[in-house]
Design a protein around this motif. Structure first.
Motif, PDB file in Angstrom:
ATOM      1  N   SER A 298     -10.352   6.403  -6.758  1.00  0.00           N
ATOM      2  CA  SER A 298     -10.009   6.636  -8.158  1.00  0.00           C
ATOM      3  C   SER A 298      -9.165   5.494  -8.676  1.00  0.00           C
ATOM      4  O   SER A 298      -8.589   4.694  -7.908  1.00  0.00           O
ATOM      5  CB  SER A 298      -9.252   7.955  -8.321  1.00  0.00           C
ATOM      6  N   PHE A 299      -9.101   5.409 -10.007  1.00  0.00           N
ATOM      7  CA  PHE A 299      -8.156   4.544 -10.706  1.00  0.00           C
ATOM      8  C   PHE A 299      -7.207   5.452 -11.483  1.00  0.00           C
ATOM      9  O   PHE A 299      -7.626   6.455 -12.062  1.00  0.00           O
ATOM     10  CB  PHE A 299      -8.879   3.606 -11.676  1.00  0.00           C
ATOM     11  N   GLN A 300      -5.932   5.083 -11.507  1.00  0.00           N
ATOM     12  CA  GLN A 300      -4.921   5.914 -12.140  1.00  0.00           C
ATOM     13  C   GLN A 300      -4.363   5.240 -13.393  1.00  0.00           C
ATOM     14  O   GLN A 300      -4.316   4.003 -13.469  1.00  0.00           O
ATOM     15  CB  GLN A 300      -3.783   6.200 -11.156  1.00  0.00           C
TER      16      GLN A 300
ATOM     17  N   ALA B 246       0.840  -1.194   0.000  1.00  0.00           N
ATOM     18  CA  ALA B 246       0.000   0.000   0.000  1.00  0.00           C
ATOM     19  C   ALA B 246       0.874   1.243   0.000  1.00  0.00           C
ATOM     20  O   ALA B 246       1.986   1.250   0.530  1.00  0.00           O
ATOM     21  CB  ALA B 246      -0.900   0.011   1.230  1.00  0.00           C
ATOM     22  N   VAL B 247       0.359   2.292  -0.596  1.00  0.00           N
ATOM     23  CA  VAL B 247       1.048   3.575  -0.628  1.00  0.00           C
ATOM     24  C   VAL B 247       0.313   4.542   0.277  1.00  0.00           C
ATOM     25  O   VAL B 247      -0.891   4.738   0.143  1.00  0.00           O
ATOM     26  CB  VAL B 247       1.095   4.119  -2.072  1.00  0.00           C
ATOM     27  N   SER B 248       1.008   5.135   1.245  1.00  0.00           N
ATOM     28  CA  SER B 248       0.366   6.096   2.138  1.00  0.00           C
ATOM     29  C   SER B 248       0.060   7.381   1.397  1.00  0.00           C
ATOM     30  O   SER B 248       0.879   7.894   0.654  1.00  0.00           O
ATOM     31  CB  SER B 248       1.288   6.402   3.326  1.00  0.00           C
ATOM     32  N   ILE B 249      -1.129   7.934   1.625  1.00  0.00           N
ATOM     33  CA  ILE B 249      -1.538   9.146   0.916  1.00  0.00           C
ATOM     34  C   ILE B 249      -1.788  10.261   1.930  1.00  0.00           C
ATOM     35  O   ILE B 249      -2.660  11.099   1.760  1.00  0.00           O
ATOM     36  CB  ILE B 249      -2.812   8.884   0.086  1.00  0.00           C
ATOM     37  N   ALA B 250      -1.039  10.271   3.009  1.00  0.00           N
ATOM     38  CA  ALA B 250      -1.285  11.273   4.044  1.00  0.00           C
ATOM     39  C   ALA B 250      -1.074  12.676   3.509  1.00  0.00           C
ATOM     40  O   ALA B 250      -1.861  13.582   3.764  1.00  0.00           O
ATOM     41  CB  ALA B 250      -0.355  11.018   5.236  1.00  0.00           C
TER      42      ALA B 250
ATOM     43  N   LYS C 169      -2.657   2.036 -10.760  1.00  0.00           N
ATOM     44  CA  LYS C 169      -2.859   2.111  -9.319  1.00  0.00           C
ATOM     45  C   LYS C 169      -4.312   2.447  -9.027  1.00  0.00           C
ATOM     46  O   LYS C 169      -4.974   3.157  -9.797  1.00  0.00           O
ATOM     47  CB  LYS C 169      -1.948   3.175  -8.686  1.00  0.00           C
ATOM     48  N   CYS C 170      -4.778   1.927  -7.890  1.00  0.00           N
ATOM     49  CA  CYS C 170      -6.114   2.278  -7.410  1.00  0.00           C
ATOM     50  C   CYS C 170      -5.985   2.917  -6.039  1.00  0.00           C
ATOM     51  O   CYS C 170      -5.137   2.526  -5.239  1.00  0.00           O
ATOM     52  CB  CYS C 170      -7.022   1.051  -7.342  1.00  0.00           C
TER      53      CYS C 170
ATOM     54  N   LEU D 200      -6.149   6.915   3.361  1.00  0.00           N
ATOM     55  CA  LEU D 200      -6.118   6.600   1.942  1.00  0.00           C
ATOM     56  C   LEU D 200      -4.989   5.628   1.666  1.00  0.00           C
ATOM     57  O   LEU D 200      -3.919   5.721   2.255  1.00  0.00           O
ATOM     58  CB  LEU D 200      -5.935   7.865   1.109  1.00  0.00           C
ATOM     59  N   LYS D 201      -5.228   4.691   0.753  1.00  0.00           N
ATOM     60  CA  LYS D 201      -4.212   3.696   0.412  1.00  0.00           C
ATOM     61  C   LYS D 201      -4.215   3.545  -1.095  1.00  0.00           C
ATOM     62  O   LYS D 201      -5.264   3.563  -1.727  1.00  0.00           O
ATOM     63  CB  LYS D 201      -4.511   2.345   1.067  1.00  0.00           C
ATOM     64  N   ALA D 202      -3.042   3.364  -1.678  1.00  0.00           N
ATOM     65  CA  ALA D 202      -2.918   3.122  -3.112  1.00  0.00           C
ATOM     66  C   ALA D 202      -2.257   1.781  -3.341  1.00  0.00           C
ATOM     67  O   ALA D 202      -1.319   1.397  -2.626  1.00  0.00           O
ATOM     68  CB  ALA D 202      -2.110   4.231  -3.769  1.00  0.00           C
TER      69      ALA D 202
END
Length: 555
Positions: free
Chosen positions: A437-439, A395-399, A443-444, A452-454
């Motif tokens: 969203s979808f990128q 997961a990617v942190s979206i802080a 990535k989602c 938020l997580k990517a």
């Protein structure tokens, strides 16, 4: 079986039919059966387990059910449909089925060809509707006998096949074959026109010209049935139609039939009554989020099967994202697990939500769906120390910004569900999450628990339901719903009908049945056929119009 071609219209009016049925799935097939002179009577050799209903049936045992008072017979009955006639017909065909019994039907069928009502059933493929498009190897939710239609035992056409003593579910392939054979066995082929696409249903005046109607189209303001995008049929010169018998209204049904070499042959028909039996599988429900139209975002489980068959997905692929908490999403999870494809499963509900479909399914009959539910409960995403298995999704942190840095890898939540056994190790669930969203970079972005997580994914499957596509009606038929301000939906906003005739309350002469009125199971949609056939038979008998057996000379 060609229809009247559009090129004939300037010289002679299209034929007028008592009934046109749009949709050739089990709803349309069952109604065609009842309109073809097949009449249900009480089988006097049987006894219904409901003593009150049985007494009512005995009072008029020599009269077909279609000619009796359906409201009287339905009174006091309870079942899993909100439509009383659906509950009535179900208990006559499958007495006490909800209690686990398999009692024989209390009906016997007799054919009276003089009671045949000429009609056409228009369908996009061969009889069976959406069943032909379903994955053939999966098992149906309903038992096979609940999917059968009146007069033909399902097991008789499947060699008495039973998978085990407690499970008599069928495959979609078996059911679609049953429906095709049913039409042939009951001699209904002449009523069915395959490969037809309806593009417009309009209401026309009849018999009274010059009464506020222009060019034969009834002036209904915002509540009428419009041309639904039928631009190709303008200027045909059809005026108000007078086919005898005073005033009233006719329906004009237009479309095209796809014939050899993908040629489209336009057609036009007039009908005194139109039945909507299209189901709700036409259009997938969409999330409405950014990037949903990207090529890796799909809305059908068949897309997953295609990707697997083409070897576009395997154990080394990035995980697929499955969105939804229904049975279609569960089927996708099962399909992915069989191919060792990693799965991220996102759904908005809590795993304890009482409305989850899994809580309504007995474990003995549906072990595969309870396996998925156990994974949904026990293999949830949690942020822990970065010591998770190396193939867990990252997961990617979206802080502060999307994809700012990598979060700790997810690990299974601890708990007692299913003995904390990992049923499919490469599965992770995300309860109470939604897609943001979808990128384009595959990535989602997910949101849940104020974070938020990517994730990098290889494919997304959005399986959150389907809606009917009634584009051939004005405003997609929205004005016909219980709430005319919202789109038609099987669960949230079905078409508003009279409970015993299935005639639309806002549109006389227009009927609806099946999922469009909330009956999503074949077991109950057959009640719509009973209600509509009973209504039409009584009306035509009252008008002295019952009916010849000369056949359909308009096709």
């Amino acid at each position: 079986m060609p229809l009247l071609e559009e090129t004939t219209l300037p010289h002679e009016h299209p034929p007028t039919l008592p009934v046109v049925i749009i949709g050739n799935g089990p709803s349309g097939i069952c109604l065609s059966y009842l309109l073809s002179g097949y009449k249900p009577y009480l089988d006097t050799t049987t006894v219904h387990p409901n003593p009150i209903l049985y007494r009512k049936l005995q009072e008029t045992k020599h009269i077909p059910i279609t000619e009796q008072d359906l409201e009287y017979l339905s009174e006091g009955l309870e079942g899993r449909s909100r439509n009383p006639v659906a509950v009535l017909f179900d208990t006559l065909l499958h007495p006490n089925a909800d209690f686990g019994y398999e009692f024989p039907p209390v009906l016997q069928w007799r054919r009276d060809k003089q009671q045949h009502i000429p009609h056409l059933v228009l369908g996009r493929a061969t009889p069976g509707g959406a069943w032909h498009a379903m994955e053939g190897s999966m098992l149906t939710i309903s038992l096979g006998i609940w999917l059968e239609l009146p007069g033909v035992n399902y097991r008789d056409l499947t060699n008495g096949k039973r998978r085990d003593m407690t499970n008599d579910r069928a495959t979609p392939e078996e059911i679609s074959s049953y429906y095709r054979n049913y039409v042939k066995l009951k001699g209904l082929q002449k009523n069915f026109v395959d490969n037809t696409y309806v593009t417009s249903v309009q209401k026309l005046c009849r018999g009274h010209e010059g009464e506020g109607h222009e060019n034969g189209h009834c002036d209904q303001g915002d509540g009428g049935v419009g041309d639904g995008g039928n631009e190709g049929f303008e200027g045909n010169g059809v005026e108000c139609v007078n086919s005898g018998g005073g005033g009233g209204a006719l329906w004009e049904v237009r479309g095209y039939q796809q014939v050899q070499n993908d040629t489209h042959v336009p057609f036009s028909l007039f009908a005194e009554n139109v039945v909507l039996a299209t189901g709700v599988s036409d259009s997938p429900v969409r999330l409405g989020v950014e990037g949903e139209d990207l090529p890796f975002v799909c809305h059908s489980i068949s897309d997953l099967g295609l990707a697997i068959s083409r070897r576009q997905l395997d154990i080394n692929s990035d995980p697929i994202l499955i969105v939804g908490a229904g049975l279609s999403a569960a089927d996708a999870v099962l399909s992915a697990s069989q191919s060792n494809i990693r799965v991220l499963h996102v759904f908005r509900k809590s795993v304890d939500d009482p409305d989850l479909i899994f809580k309504q399914l007995p474990k003995t009959l549906y072990p595969e769906y309870h396996k998925v539910y156990n994974m949904m409960c026990s293999q949830t995403y949690t942020n822990v120390a970065p010591s998770a298995a190396p193939n867990r999704p990252q997961a990617v942190s979206i802080a502060s910004s999307v994809c700012a840095k990598m979060c700790p890898k997810p690990q299974l939540a601890t708990g007692n569900v299913a003995g904390n056994v990992t049923l499919f190790p490469d599965y992770t669930s995300f309860p109470e999450h939604c897609v943001v969203s979808f990128q384009p970079d595959m990535k989602c972005l997910l949101q849940g628990n104020n974070s938020l997580k990517a994730f990098k994914i290889s494919m997304a499957l959005v399986l959150i339901g389907t809606t009917p596509n009634l584009f051939f009606l004005k405003g997609q038929g929205q004005y016909l719903g219980l709430d005319p301000t919202r789109p038609i939906s099987c669960k949230q906003n079905p078409i508003d009908i009279h409970p015993y005739t299935f005639e639309c309350t806002k549109e006389p002469g227009l009927f609806a049945m099946g999922p469009l009125v909330g009956d999503n199971f074949v077991r109950f949609l057959k009640g719509g056929a009973l209600g509509i056939a009973s209504c039409l038979l009584k009306r035509l008998k009252k008008k002295g119009k019952l009916i010849s057996n000369s056949g359909n000379n308009f096709i």
